[in-house]
Design an enzyme around this catalytic site. Structure first.
Site, mmCIF file in Angstrom:
data_model
loop_
_atom_site.group_PDB
_atom_site.id
_atom_site.type_symbol
_atom_site.label_atom_id
_atom_site.label_comp_id
_atom_site.label_asym_id
_atom_site.label_seq_id
_atom_site.Cartn_x
_atom_site.Cartn_y
_atom_site.Cartn_z
ATOM 1 N N LYS A 90 0.677 -1.132 0.014
ATOM 2 C CA LYS A 90 -0.022 0.043 -0.031
ATOM 3 C C LYS A 90 0.776 1.382 0.194
ATOM 4 C CE LYS A 90 -4.275 -1.859 0.722
ATOM 5 N NZ LYS A 90 -4.263 -2.796 1.532
ATOM 6 N N GLU A 112 -10.311 6.436 2.878
ATOM 7 C CA GLU A 112 -11.022 5.547 3.360
ATOM 8 C C GLU A 112 -10.202 4.102 4.009
ATOM 9 O OE1 GLU A 112 -10.395 5.437 0.261
ATOM 10 O OE2 GLU A 112 -9.599 3.383 -0.005
ATOM 11 N N SER A 378 1.859 -9.972 -1.033
ATOM 12 C CA SER A 378 1.459 -8.538 -0.778
ATOM 13 C C SER A 378 1.597 -7.845 0.550
ATOM 14 C CB SER A 378 -0.269 -8.286 -1.250
ATOM 15 O OG SER A 378 -1.007 -9.298 -0.316
HETATM 16 C C1 LIG Z 1 -5.147 -3.945 1.318
HETATM 17 C C2 LIG Z 1 -4.590 -5.340 1.182
HETATM 18 C C3 LIG Z 1 -4.828 -6.506 0.158
HETATM 19 C C4 LIG Z 1 -6.000 -5.938 -0.953
HETATM 20 O O1 LIG Z 1 -5.990 -4.921 -1.826
HETATM 21 P P1 LIG Z 1 -5.545 -4.736 -3.386
HETATM 22 O O2 LIG Z 1 -5.912 -3.557 -3.597
HETATM 23 O O3 LIG Z 1 -6.404 -5.999 -3.955
HETATM 24 O O4 LIG Z 1 -4.321 -5.209 -3.260
HETATM 25 C C5 LIG Z 1 -4.155 -7.461 -0.481
HETATM 26 N N1 LIG Z 1 -3.101 -7.666 0.506
HETATM 27 C C6 LIG Z 1 -2.711 -6.903 1.656
HETATM 28 C C7 LIG Z 1 -1.555 -7.221 2.519
HETATM 29 C C8 LIG Z 1 -3.375 -5.644 1.778
HETATM 30 O O5 LIG Z 1 -3.097 -4.727 2.748
#
Ligand SMILES: *Cc1c(COP(=O)(O)O)cnc(C)c1O
Length: 395
Positions: A90, A112, A378
């Site tokens: 993020k 948000e 992610s």
């Molecule tokens: C917010 C988040 C997601 C989902 O958001 P995307 O916009 O689909 O990437 C996935 N993994 C983590 C660790 C997150 O914090």
């Protein structure tokens, strides 16, 4: 050549566009006219990449997970977005958007958040840039994500609990849009995923595209070619997936697998598999697939992972799925949990629950032993320890 990138009007096929109230028209139009110029300018790129490197910790490693590879039956690399500052991908996006906000002369930031990850990433860059920050968060989420609420407050943000609707992410987003309508001139709305009106989906994808930019040279170093056979990522709104595939989306040698949250099962009534269950509609300024009932009322999604339970989906992903460019798989809570424990014991890496859905997809694809797979991890799992401990006790 066929392209899957956004067109000049902000559409991916039928999906996308900009459906905003009259009062926001000017300010969204401004953003549409400025974002490519600013993102492309030498001074922006310099500052953005300096912060990505020195502040966020990029490039994130591309790690050959040998034991996971053995178990999966192909060669698996993990793109380690979990090692970024604040624990997920993020931060790539919030660094970029706050630089843009400054260049556009905005003085106030709103955002948000659902699980709180985007709220924390936004509060972080607001502290860094000394800008006031207001984060809208559904009251239900405020209660179940206390550590992230406290992090945002320590960083100096004002967290406003939203009590409309189901008091979750969709309601927080609506409230942020309402705030924006009241302060269009001085406020910049930092959206956390590839959702919202054009140009947000494309802008967020570009700011996250550093992920696939790095994969290109990293995989060349390791495999002697600059593309993998598969790219795999989880999708909530779709930003880590969009960044993972950005530089490969028009390269048909690379197969794309997206993992959405099946929850307790796609047909259980407790699911967040938006691409599978959604129908075309408009949500938060974009035409896309939406989980809705016959009256067009939004249905509350469910997933064990708070970052994946959004009732819409990025328009790009709706399009890639419709065009069969991406294979979209639903991964249930149980499958994600099992995949998280497996990665932890095989590689010593505790993944975020969201990322565990991408790992769960590894079990659903028939790979050849020679396949090279890049899976984006992610985020890290610190925030999900409660859910993991509960699952561990049950076993
Ligand atoms: C917010 C988040 C997601 C989902 O958001 P995307 O916009 O689909 O990437 C996935 N993994 C983590 C660790 C997150 O914090």
């Amino acid at each position: 050549m066929k392209t899957y990138q956004v067109d000049e009007n902000g559409y991916y096929g039928r999906f996308g566009g900009s459906y905003v109230p009259e009062i926001l028209y000017r300010c969204v139009k401004d953003l549409q006219e400025r974002y490519l110029v600013e993102l492309g300018s030498a001074t922006f790129r310099q500052e953005y990449h300096r912060l990505l490197r020195d502040y966020a910790g990029r490039p994130s490693p591309l790690y050959h997970a040998a034991r996971l590879s053995d178990r999966t039956g192909c060669k698996v690399y993990l793109k380690r977005e979990d090692l970024n500052h604040t624990g997920a991908h993020k931060i790539n996006n919030t660094i970029g958007q706050i630089l843009l906000a400054q260049r556009m002369g905005k003085r106030r930031i709103i955002a948000e958040t659902g699980a709180g990850q985007h709220g924390v990433a936004t509060a972080t860059v607001c502290a860094l840039m000394d800008m006031p920050c207001v984060v809208y968060m559904g009251r239900t989420d405020v209660e179940r994500q206390q550590p992230n609420v406290q992090r945002m407050q320590m960083l100096g943000a004002t967290v406003i609990p939203v009590t409309s609707g189901n008091m979750t992410l969709k309601d927080a987003t609506s409230e942020a849009i309402r705030d924006w309508c009241c302060h269009p001139a001085d406020t910049f709305y930092i959206i956390g995923s590839t959702v919202g009106p054009h140009p947000y989906p494309d802008m967020v994808a570009r700011l996250q595209s550093v992920i696939s930019e790095e994969i290109k040279w990293q995989i060349r170093e390791k495999e002697g070619r600059d593309y993998p056979d598969y790219l795999i990522a989880c999708v909530g709104g779709g930003s880590n997936a969009a960044g993972t595939i950005y530089h490969y989306v028009d390269d048909e040698r690379v197969k794309i697998v997206l993992a959405e949250a099946g929850g307790k099962g796609v047909c259980s009534g407790m699911s967040a598999a938006t691409i599978r269950l959604g129908r075309e509609g408009i949500i938060h300024g974009a035409r896309t697939l939406v989980m809705q009932n016959d009256d067009g009322q939004i249905e509350e999604p469910y997933s064990i992972s708070a970052g994946l339970d959004y009732p819409g989906i990025g328009p790009v992903h709706a399009y890639l799925s419709e065009q069969k460019r991406a294979d979209v798989l639903a991964v249930d809570d149980d499958e994600a949990l099992a995949a998280a424990f497996e990665l932890t014991r095989l590689e010593g890496i505790i993944p975020a629950l969201e990322s565990a859905h991408a790992l769960g997809a590894l079990k659903k694809v028939r790979f050849r032993p020679s396949d090279v797979v890049v899976l984006t991890l992610s985020g890290r799992g610190d925030k999900d320890m409660d859910a993991y401990i509960r699952a561990f006790i049950k076993q």
